[in-house]
Design a protein around this motif. Structure first.
Motif, short mmCIF file in Angstrom:
data_model
loop_
_atom_site.label_atom_id
_atom_site.label_comp_id
_atom_site.label_asym_id
_atom_site.label_seq_id
_atom_site.Cartn_x
_atom_site.Cartn_y
_atom_site.Cartn_z
N GLY A 261 0.93 -1.35 -0.17
CA GLY A 261 -0.05 -0.04 0.06
C GLY A 261 0.95 1.18 -0.08
N LEU A 262 2.17 1.13 0.04
CA LEU A 262 3.07 2.25 0.04
C LEU A 262 3.12 2.79 -1.33
N ASP A 263 3.23 4.24 -1.44
CA ASP A 263 3.66 4.74 -2.73
C ASP A 263 5.08 5.12 -2.52
N THR A 264 5.95 4.16 -3.24
CA THR A 264 7.50 4.09 -3.01
C THR A 264 7.98 5.16 -3.75
N THR A 265 7.19 5.57 -4.86
CA THR A 265 8.07 6.67 -5.79
C THR A 265 8.12 8.32 -4.87
N THR B 203 9.58 9.30 1.75
CA THR B 203 10.83 9.78 2.21
C THR B 203 11.56 9.01 3.33
N ASP B 204 12.97 8.80 3.15
CA ASP B 204 13.59 8.11 4.38
C ASP B 204 14.06 8.99 5.51
N LEU B 205 13.37 9.09 6.38
CA LEU B 205 13.68 10.08 7.53
C LEU B 205 15.07 9.71 8.46
N PHE B 206 15.30 8.27 8.08
CA PHE B 206 16.66 7.86 9.03
C PHE B 206 17.53 7.75 7.85
N GLY B 207 17.67 8.43 6.56
CA GLY B 207 18.47 8.00 5.74
C GLY B 207 19.97 8.14 6.11
N GLN B 208 20.33 9.29 7.01
CA GLN B 208 21.83 9.51 7.19
C GLN B 208 21.97 8.84 8.46
N PHE B 209 21.07 8.26 9.22
CA PHE B 209 21.11 7.14 10.48
C PHE B 209 20.97 5.79 9.86
N ARG B 210 20.72 5.75 8.84
CA ARG B 210 20.19 4.05 8.76
C ARG B 210 21.15 3.21 8.89
N SER B 211 22.45 3.46 8.79
CA SER B 211 23.29 2.30 8.90
C SER B 211 23.63 2.04 10.53
N ILE B 212 23.18 3.01 11.32
CA ILE B 212 23.05 2.77 12.88
C ILE B 212 21.79 2.10 13.23
N LEU B 213 20.63 2.52 12.77
CA LEU B 213 19.41 1.76 13.18
C LEU B 213 18.85 0.95 12.30
N ALA B 214 19.55 0.41 11.31
CA ALA B 214 19.39 -0.80 10.45
C ALA B 214 17.92 -0.78 9.80
N GLY B 215 17.37 -1.92 9.72
CA GLY B 215 16.13 -1.78 8.73
C GLY B 215 16.34 -1.28 7.23
N GLN B 216 15.37 -1.18 6.48
CA GLN B 216 15.25 -0.76 5.26
C GLN B 216 14.05 0.15 4.90
N GLN B 217 14.28 1.15 3.99
CA GLN B 217 13.47 2.25 3.83
C GLN B 217 12.32 1.45 3.23
N GLY B 218 11.22 1.69 3.47
CA GLY B 218 10.03 1.21 2.57
C GLY B 218 9.67 -0.28 2.90
N ASP C 124 -0.51 4.53 -1.35
CA ASP C 124 -0.91 4.39 -3.08
C ASP C 124 -2.33 4.52 -3.28
N GLN C 125 -2.62 5.54 -4.04
CA GLN C 125 -4.06 5.94 -4.42
C GLN C 125 -4.69 4.83 -5.14
N SER C 126 -3.99 4.12 -5.91
CA SER C 126 -4.66 2.91 -6.90
C SER C 126 -4.83 1.93 -5.91
N ILE C 127 -4.10 1.46 -4.84
CA ILE C 127 -4.33 0.65 -4.24
C ILE C 127 -5.81 0.90 -3.18
N ALA C 128 -5.70 2.16 -2.88
CA ALA C 128 -6.94 2.31 -1.90
C ALA C 128 -8.18 2.42 -3.00
N GLN C 129 -8.17 2.67 -4.14
CA GLN C 129 -9.51 2.68 -4.92
C GLN C 129 -9.67 1.36 -5.17
N SER C 130 -8.65 0.45 -5.45
CA SER C 130 -9.01 -1.19 -5.89
C SER C 130 -9.46 -1.68 -4.70
N LEU C 131 -8.98 -1.56 -3.50
CA LEU C 131 -9.46 -1.93 -2.28
C LEU C 131 -10.76 -1.55 -1.61
#
Length: 488
Positions: free
Chosen positions: A50-54, A57-72, A140-147
């Motif tokens: 349901g996320l519009d990946t395009t 925004t990765d708020l933790f971009g500059q801290f991602r190597s410390i906080l682990a995980g993955q954007q999106g 994602d608007q298209s997923i919201a409409q389809s569901l």
């Protein structure tokens, strides 16, 4: 009735991973650790439905190597909630507001339950603003409409997936701590940073600007990559600061060497067994006594401050400029600018044209970052030592209970504690401040794969300690009597 009695029915019923009964064989520990690592990589590749990946925004971009995980991904929050909960507990424990004795089994259960409860709270406090405010994780608007459930329904679905991911990483960390080798938090940091390092060394993008170090130099030596003459200032800049990345390689190697050397620098306090004649040992007080893990807490605190600034900027249209000015999602002025850590050469090398910011502002920002990391590293190192049973009092009790004593001193916990107080507090402060200084310098000079200085420090130190723990486990496997002597 105190808070402990009131909260005990809830905290003691928090779900927990069962502790192993007896000794866990080394191979089984490795299997659990490898299984959790595979699961971690799998979850980082599960995209939030349901996320519009395009436009996310990765708020933790500059801290991602410390906080682990993955954007999106379902692990969008990474270890952030766990670390933030640890910060709150450390501050409360340091101010003696909890009233919990970690040597008491009942209080240990309450402490662990409180930590899990705080992690759940932090998942909500961090995830809800990301999804429902600021447009950082748009639906994602298209997923919201389809569901047929609307944008609000899709956002609720996105948050539910993030919540599940936060709970999963909490229990994955607990499984590694109880059944595996090392800690889950450390394992996830190593996994993320190692990916960046390998990509920074070997990624092949048609010898373009995004190529890794070795493919780039293959292109330079074969003439496929065009750089200036090494005898000209522009050519030297290309080799050291540009595509050649020589300065980044030198910084990366230096950080590896300095951390490994610092891990080996120690004051060894001699010990002898009170009953077994000739049985001697040493208690090592390392230069980095509290390890570099307190740096996670310092950087996570900075990440939360920057997250607050981004949230205020997106939701408060009249935010005053003195508080924070943003351009393209990046902070460019105000209080949040000065509190933002230096992340790369582009943040401070005005004399080489990397930034057009005012030199005076840059100098102030660098000094604030240095002060924050050095003082914060020392303070959190002290909290870490006291809350993890590494302080003088706890260490003296451990030595006493093991049947050891310091030669030339009475076999008394208070006497041993006084000896430990000569070394542990001072080494803890010096080590914490040194790690903070190294983290800032690594960020300022840049590293291979654009890994943050703190992330690289954490990876090297955690890997070194993991090596030591594996060696110790193998020793215990070969000599079961040692396991009985030191406890399972």
């Amino acid at each position: 009735m105190g808070w402990k009695e009131a909260a005990e029915p809830v905290l003691t019923r928090m779900p927990a991973v069962a502790r192993p009964e007896g000794h866990v064989p080394f191979r089984r520990k490795l299997a659990w650790t490898a299984g959790i690592l595979v699961m971690y990589f799998f979850l980082t590749n599960v995209t939030l439905f349901g996320l519009d990946t395009t436009s996310s925004t990765d708020l933790f971009g500059q801290f991602r190597s410390i906080l682990a995980g993955q954007q999106g991904s379902i692990l969008q929050l990474g270890i952030g909630p766990i670390v933030t909960a640890s910060i709150v507990l450390q501050l409360l424990g340091g101010a003696d507001l909890l009233g919990l004795d970690t040597d008491d089994p009942r209080d240990q259960v309450l402490y662990q339950g409180l930590q899990k409860l705080l992690v759940v709270v932090m998942i909500c406090l961090t995830g809800l603003p990301m999804v429902f405010a600021g447009g950082f994780l748009p639906a994602d608007q298209s997923i919201a409409q389809s569901l047929g459930i609307g944008v609000g329904g899709v956002k609720t679905l996105i948050f539910a997936q993030m919540f599940v991911g936060g709970i999963l990483i909490l229990f994955m960390d607990e499984i590694v701590s109880k059944w595996g080798v090392g800690s889950g938090v450390g394992l996830f940091i190593i996994a993320g940073v190692s990916q960046q390092l390998v990509a920074g060394l070997f990624s092949w993008e048609a010898l373009g600007g995004n190529s890794g170090f070795f493919p780039t130099w293959v292109g330079i030596l074969t003439g496929a990559t065009d750089i200036g003459s090494p005898l000209s200032p522009g050519g030297l800049s290309d080799i050291f600061l540009g595509q050649g990345q020589l300065l980044a390689l030198i910084t990366t190697v230096l950080i590896f060497a300095i951390v490994v050397y610092a891990e080996s620098v120690r004051v060894e306090i001699p010990l002898s067994h009170a009953r077994v004649k000739g049985a001697r040992g040493r208690f090592p007080v390392k230069l980095i006594y509290a390890s570099v893990l307190p740096m996670i807490l310092v950087r996570a605190l900075q990440a939360n401050i920057q997250f607050l600034g981004q949230f205020l900027n997106s939701s408060w249209s009249g935010m005053p400029a003195w508080l924070g000015a943003y351009n393209g999602g990046q902070v460019t002025g105000g209080l949040f600018y000065y509190l933002a850590p230096i992340q790369s050469r582009a943040d401070w090398m005005w004399f080489l044209g990397f930034t057009s910011a005012d030199p005076a502002q840059i100098i102030v920002r660098v000094l604030i970052d240095l002060t924050f990391m050095i003082v914060g590293g020392a303070v959190f190192a002290i909290f870490w030592v006291e809350t993890t049973g590494m302080g003088p009092e706890s260490t003296a009790k451990q030595i006493q209970n093991s049947g050891m004593q310091i030669p030339g001193f009475r076999r008394n916990p208070q006497v041993i504690e006084k000896v430990m107080e000569r070394y542990i507090p001072q080494v803890t402060v010096i080590g914490g401040a040194l790690v903070g200084l190294l983290a800032v310098m690594a960020n300022m000079l840049g590293t291979i794969g654009q890994v943050s200085g703190t992330g690289l420090l954490l990876t090297v130190s955690i890997t070194y300690k993991l090596y030591e723990e594996i060696a110790e486990e193998q020793l215990m496997e070969m000599h079961p009597m040692m396991r009985q002597m030191f406890g399972d």
